[in-house]
Design a protein around this motif. Structure first.
Motif, mmCIF file in Angstrom:
data_model
loop_
_atom_site.group_PDB
_atom_site.id
_atom_site.type_symbol
_atom_site.label_atom_id
_atom_site.label_comp_id
_atom_site.label_asym_id
_atom_site.label_seq_id
_atom_site.Cartn_x
_atom_site.Cartn_y
_atom_site.Cartn_z
ATOM 1 N N ASP A 34 0.663 -1.504 -0.342
ATOM 2 C CA ASP A 34 0.322 -0.012 -0.188
ATOM 3 C C ASP A 34 1.008 1.047 -0.535
ATOM 4 O O ASP A 34 0.587 1.777 -0.520
ATOM 5 C CB ASP A 34 -0.878 0.596 1.661
ATOM 6 C CG ASP A 34 -2.152 -0.923 1.026
ATOM 7 O OD1 ASP A 34 -2.404 -1.318 0.005
ATOM 8 O OD2 ASP A 34 -2.521 -0.860 1.749
ATOM 9 N N TRP A 35 1.681 1.136 1.037
ATOM 10 C CA TRP A 35 3.319 2.069 0.961
ATOM 11 C C TRP A 35 3.966 2.892 -0.261
ATOM 12 O O TRP A 35 3.571 3.805 -1.026
ATOM 13 C CB TRP A 35 3.787 2.246 2.103
ATOM 14 C CG TRP A 35 4.612 3.564 1.978
ATOM 15 C CD1 TRP A 35 4.954 4.047 3.147
ATOM 16 C CD2 TRP A 35 6.684 3.447 1.658
ATOM 17 N NE1 TRP A 35 5.958 4.875 2.986
ATOM 18 C CE2 TRP A 35 6.824 5.005 2.245
ATOM 19 C CE3 TRP A 35 6.821 3.024 0.729
ATOM 20 C CZ2 TRP A 35 8.064 4.819 1.520
ATOM 21 C CZ3 TRP A 35 8.121 3.283 0.074
ATOM 22 C CH2 TRP A 35 8.998 4.382 1.071
ATOM 23 N N LYS A 36 4.113 1.397 -1.182
ATOM 24 C CA LYS A 36 4.347 2.277 -2.728
ATOM 25 C C LYS A 36 3.785 2.045 -3.544
ATOM 26 O O LYS A 36 4.323 2.692 -4.158
ATOM 27 C CB LYS A 36 5.240 0.867 -2.851
ATOM 28 C CG LYS A 36 6.393 0.038 -2.206
ATOM 29 C CD LYS A 36 7.407 -1.293 -2.302
ATOM 30 C CE LYS A 36 8.265 -1.748 -1.172
ATOM 31 N NZ LYS A 36 8.846 -2.417 -1.474
ATOM 32 N N ARG A 37 2.454 1.568 -3.689
ATOM 33 C CA ARG A 37 1.598 2.168 -4.053
ATOM 34 C C ARG A 37 1.573 4.115 -4.362
ATOM 35 O O ARG A 37 1.059 4.235 -5.590
ATOM 36 C CB ARG A 37 -0.037 1.164 -4.341
ATOM 37 C CG ARG A 37 -1.572 1.480 -5.613
ATOM 38 C CD ARG A 37 -1.866 0.717 -4.905
ATOM 39 N NE ARG A 37 -2.184 -0.638 -5.015
ATOM 40 C CZ ARG A 37 -2.321 -1.208 -3.813
ATOM 41 N NH1 ARG A 37 -2.848 -0.361 -2.763
ATOM 42 N NH2 ARG A 37 -2.533 -2.752 -3.568
ATOM 43 N N ALA A 55 1.596 8.695 -6.243
ATOM 44 C CA ALA A 55 1.181 10.154 -6.445
ATOM 45 C C ALA A 55 2.234 10.879 -7.375
ATOM 46 O O ALA A 55 2.016 11.681 -8.222
ATOM 47 C CB ALA A 55 2.037 10.829 -4.885
ATOM 48 N N LEU A 56 3.853 9.728 -7.902
ATOM 49 C CA LEU A 56 4.244 10.577 -8.635
ATOM 50 C C LEU A 56 4.359 10.382 -9.675
ATOM 51 O O LEU A 56 4.540 11.529 -10.081
ATOM 52 C CB LEU A 56 5.443 9.460 -7.425
ATOM 53 C CG LEU A 56 6.609 9.710 -7.075
ATOM 54 C CD1 LEU A 56 7.699 8.952 -7.099
ATOM 55 C CD2 LEU A 56 7.664 11.912 -7.084
ATOM 56 N N LEU A 57 3.415 9.174 -9.895
ATOM 57 C CA LEU A 57 2.738 9.159 -11.690
ATOM 58 C C LEU A 57 1.514 10.280 -12.210
ATOM 59 O O LEU A 57 1.061 10.871 -13.298
ATOM 60 C CB LEU A 57 2.795 8.128 -12.226
ATOM 61 C CG LEU A 57 3.499 7.042 -12.559
ATOM 62 C CD1 LEU A 57 3.455 5.692 -12.154
ATOM 63 C CD2 LEU A 57 4.323 7.604 -13.007
ATOM 64 N N LYS A 58 1.004 11.007 -10.705
ATOM 65 C CA LYS A 58 -0.767 11.919 -11.385
ATOM 66 C C LYS A 58 -0.223 12.696 -12.495
ATOM 67 O O LYS A 58 -0.889 12.183 -12.894
ATOM 68 C CB LYS A 58 -0.775 12.186 -10.009
ATOM 69 C CG LYS A 58 -2.305 12.184 -9.847
ATOM 70 C CD LYS A 58 -2.525 12.708 -8.283
ATOM 71 C CE LYS A 58 -3.900 12.614 -8.324
ATOM 72 N NZ LYS A 58 -4.863 13.844 -7.006
ATOM 73 N N VAL A 83 10.020 10.127 -13.127
ATOM 74 C CA VAL A 83 9.256 11.066 -13.463
ATOM 75 C C VAL A 83 10.473 11.731 -14.113
ATOM 76 O O VAL A 83 10.264 12.818 -14.788
ATOM 77 C CB VAL A 83 8.008 11.431 -11.959
ATOM 78 C CG1 VAL A 83 8.230 13.084 -12.133
ATOM 79 C CG2 VAL A 83 8.122 10.695 -11.247
ATOM 80 N N ARG A 84 11.309 11.988 -13.321
ATOM 81 C CA ARG A 84 12.231 13.615 -14.672
ATOM 82 C C ARG A 84 12.180 12.883 -16.010
ATOM 83 O O ARG A 84 12.130 13.917 -17.011
ATOM 84 C CB ARG A 84 13.330 13.208 -13.714
ATOM 85 C CG ARG A 84 14.038 14.580 -14.508
ATOM 86 C CD ARG A 84 16.271 14.050 -14.409
ATOM 87 N NE ARG A 84 16.335 12.665 -15.070
ATOM 88 C CZ ARG A 84 17.473 12.106 -14.669
ATOM 89 N NH1 ARG A 84 18.573 12.661 -14.220
ATOM 90 N NH2 ARG A 84 17.417 11.116 -15.826
#
Ligand code: SAH
Length: 508
Positions: free
Chosen positions: A49-52, A57-60, A366-367
Motif C-alpha cells: 500500500d505504501w509503495k502504491r 502520487a509521483l505519476l499523477k 518521473v524526471r
C-alpha cells in the motif's frame, strides 16, 4: 489469483487469526545496524500500500497507475547475494554487509531477503578460511586476501556460481579449497576468482580466473535460457522478474512486424523475450560481459532476428537518429540514475510509436517522463512491481505512446544534481546538426556500417563495391572511373556490410 489478491488475502487471514505482525527485531537481529530493510516494521500488505501510494502520487501528473504486483512469498527472494569479509574487534572472522553509508561490517548469518542456500555457502567459506590459512582483507592496512564473496543461484536451473573476490591473484591450495567447498555444497557448478587490488568500494575487479566449472551459470525465465557471468547484470528477484518482463512485453503490444530497440539490455533478457513477437530486435548495453552473454543467449534460444551492440545507449541512439533509422518500439531499462539527455533527445528524434520504460527509481523515471511528455509522448498506463520486498525500493513499468506530431510542447528539464546541469533544449539543438540532409552519401554509409557492424570502411572500398555493382561513383572523394593499378579489395565481411548499407539507403 493475482499476486496482489494473494497479498491481500494473506494479510486478511493473518487478521482473522488475530495474529500480530512479527516484531522487526525477531525477524532480523541486525535490522537496525544493517539498514537495508526500511519497511520491515510494516506487514507486507502495508508495504505494498505504501509503495502504491508513493508511485500513484509521483505519476499523477502524467497518468494512472494500474496498481502494484506483490509477491506470494516475499522472503528470501534475492538470488544474488554479496558478503563482505573482515574481522571484528576481537579478531574473529566475520562476513555480512556494510552498515549503510559506512565501511563498518555488520555480521549477517541468515538474511530475510537472501536465498538460504547462498547464505549457507557464505558461512561455509567463512568456516573454511582458518584451515586454509586464508586471511580476510583489511581495508585500512591493505593486508590480507579475501575481500568479498558473491553467490548467484539460478532460479530454475539450480546452478550456483561462487565468486571469491581477492586482493591478489593467488588463492592458496585452490583446488583443495574448491573440493572442500563442494563437499559441503555439491550444487555449486562454478567457482571464479576475481582480483580486486584497488582501494575502492566497487566489489568486482577487472581480472578473473575460473577455478572450477564453466565460469558462468545459466538460468531460465519465461521459458528462455540466459547466460549469466560474474559481472553481468541480472535481476536479483527471479520470481518478480518474470512478472515484470511479462508486463513489459504485454505493454509493448507487438504484432510480429515491429523494429524493437531494447536499450540498457543487460544480458538481453527483455529483447529476447520480445523477439518472437517482433520483426527484429536491437539490443544495446555498455557492459562488455553482459553483451557477450546476450549474444550467447540469442544463439542458445535459436533467435535469429536479434542483434546486440556494446555501446553507450545515448551515443547509440544519437547514431541511429543521425542515420534516420526506423524504430517502432523502444523498451528501456536504465540504471537508478535514469536515462541521459543524449538518449532522450535522440529517442524523440527517432519517434518510436511506443516506449516501454522500466525503472528501478521512481524519481528519475518521473524526471524522464516529464521530458518525454513534453515532447509528444503520453503516458498510457503504468504498474508497480515489487521486486524488493521489505525495502523502500520499487520497480515500475510505464507505457507511453506518441501523440500526433503537431501536439509537441517544449519544456525545459534539467538533469543531474548541483553543478553541470545541462538544459535539454541545448542538447537537442546540438543533436540537430547530426541530421542527414540526403540519403546514401559516403559519410552516411560509413556511419551506418560503424554503428551496425562496429568496424570502419574506407571510402575507396565503398567506391570499389559500387564500381563492381555498376553504380556511378561520382560522389566519392578522389574517385576515378578507371584505375591505374588494381586496388586492394575489401574483405567479404566488409563487402557484405557495404552492400547492406547501399540497400538500406535504397541505392541498390
Ligand atoms: N534490462 C536488463 C538490465 C537492466 S539494468 C535486465 O532486465 O536484466 C541496467 C543496465 O544498463 C545494466 O546492464 C548496465 O550495465 C546498463 N547500463 C548502464 N549505463 C549504461 C549506458 N550508458 N549505456 C548502455 N547501458 C548502460
Amino acid at each position: 489469483m493475482s499476486q496482489k489478491d494473494y497479498a491481500d488475502n494473506r494479510s486478511s487471514s493473518r487478521k482473522e487469526k488475530n495474529q500480530q505482525p512479527a516484531k522487526k527485531e525477531t525477524l532480523c537481529p541486525v535490522y537496525k545496524k544493517c539498514g537495508a530493510c526500511q519497511l520491515l516494521h510494516m506487514d507486507y500488505k502495508k508495504q505494498l500500500d505504501w509503495k502504491r501510494g508513493r508511485l500513484t502520487a509521483l505519476l499523477k501528473p502524467y497518468g494512472k497507475l494500474e496498481g502494484i504486483l506483490g509477491m506470494e512469498m516475499p522472503e528470501h527472494y534475492r538470488h544474488k547475494v554479496h558478503a563482505v569479509f573482515g574481522r571484528d574487534s576481537k579478531g574473529k572472522v566475520i562476513s555480512g554487509v556494510y552498515k549503510e553509508g559506512t565501511h563498518i561490517i555488520v555480521p549477517v548469518e541468515n538474511c530475510l531477503l537472501e536465498n538460504k542456500k547462498a547464505d549457507a555457502i557464505i558461512q561455509t567459506v567463512r568456516d573454511l578460511l582458518k584451515s586454509f590459512k586464508i586471511k580476510t582483507y583489511d581495508e585500512d592496512t591493505g593486508y590480507g586476501l579475501l575481500r568479498h564473496v558473491l553467490v548467484r543461484v539460478g532460479y530454475s536451473t539450480g546452478q550456483i556460481m561462487v565468486v571469491l573476490v581477492l586482493a591478489s591473484p593467488i588463492l592458496p591450495s585452490k583446488n583443495n579449497f574448491v573440493k572442500a567447498l563442494r563437499k559441503v555444497h555439491p550444487e555449486i557448478t562454478t567457482v571464479v576468482v576475481n582480483v580486486n587490488d584497488k582501494k575502492t568500494s566497487i566489489v568486482l575487479g577487472d581480472r578473473e580466473q575460473v577455478i572450477y566449472g564453466p565460469g558462468h551459470i545459466e538460468d531460465q525465465l519465461c521459458g528462455m535460457t540466459f547466460k549469466i557471468s560474474p559481472k553481468s547484470f541480472y535481476q536479483v528477484n527471479p520470481v518478480q522478474t518474470e512478472v515484470l518482463y511479462q508486463k513489459a512485453i504485454a505493454f509493448a503490444g507487438l504484432s510480429g512486424r515491429e523494429v524493437v530497440l531494447d536499450a540498457y539490455c543487460g544480458t538481453g533478457t527483455i529483447g529476447m523475450l520480445a523477439s518472437p513477437h517482433a520483426g527484429s530486435v536491437i539490443g544495446v548495453e555498455l557492459n562488455r560481459d553482459a553483451v557477450r552473454d546476450a549474444i550467447a543467449g540469442a544463439k542458445r534460444n535459436h533467435l535469429s532476428n536479434i542483434r546486440f551492440y556494446q555501446a553507450d545507449a545515448g551515443d547509440f541512439m544519437v547514431q541511429m537518429a543521425a542515420l534516420g533509422e526506423k524504430v517502432d518500439v523502444v523498451l528501456m531499462d536504465p540504471p537508478r540514475t535514469g536515462s541521459s539527455e543524449k538518449f532522450l533527445t535522440a529517442l524523440v528524434k527517432l519517434k518510436p510509436r511506443k516506449v516501454v520504460y522500466i525503472s528501478c527509481n521512481p524519481e528519475t523515471l518521473v524526471r524522464d517522463l516529464k521530458y518525454l511528455c513534453g515532447k509528444g509522448y503520453r503516458m498510457e498506463t503504468g504498474v508497480g512491481v515489487d521486486m524488493f520486498p521489505f525495502t523502500k525500493h520499487v520497480e515500475t513499468v510505464v507505457m507511453l505512446s506518441h501523440k500526433k506530431p503537431d501536439s509537441v510542447i517544449n519544456v525545459k528539464v534539467e538533469f543531474g544534481e548541483g553543478e553541470g546541469k545541462v538544459p535539454l533544449d541545448n542538447i537537442a539543438k546540438r543533436a540537430e546538426a547530426y541530421k542527414p540532409k540526403e540519403r546514401g552519401t559516403y559519410k552516411m554509409i560509413k556511419e551506418y556500417i560503424e554503428a551496425k557492424y562496429g568496424f570502419k570502411v574506407h571510402t575507396a572500398y565503398i567506391a570499389e563495391v559500387k564500381r563492381e555493382l555498376g553504380l556511378p561513383m561520382y560522389d566519392a572523394p578522389n574517385a576515378v572511373e578507371k584505375l591505374k593499378q588494381p586496388r586492394k579489395h575489401p574483405t567479404a565481411e566488409k563487402v557484405e556490410a557495404i552492400k547492406d548499407a547501399l540497400k538500406h539507403f535504397e541505392v541498390i
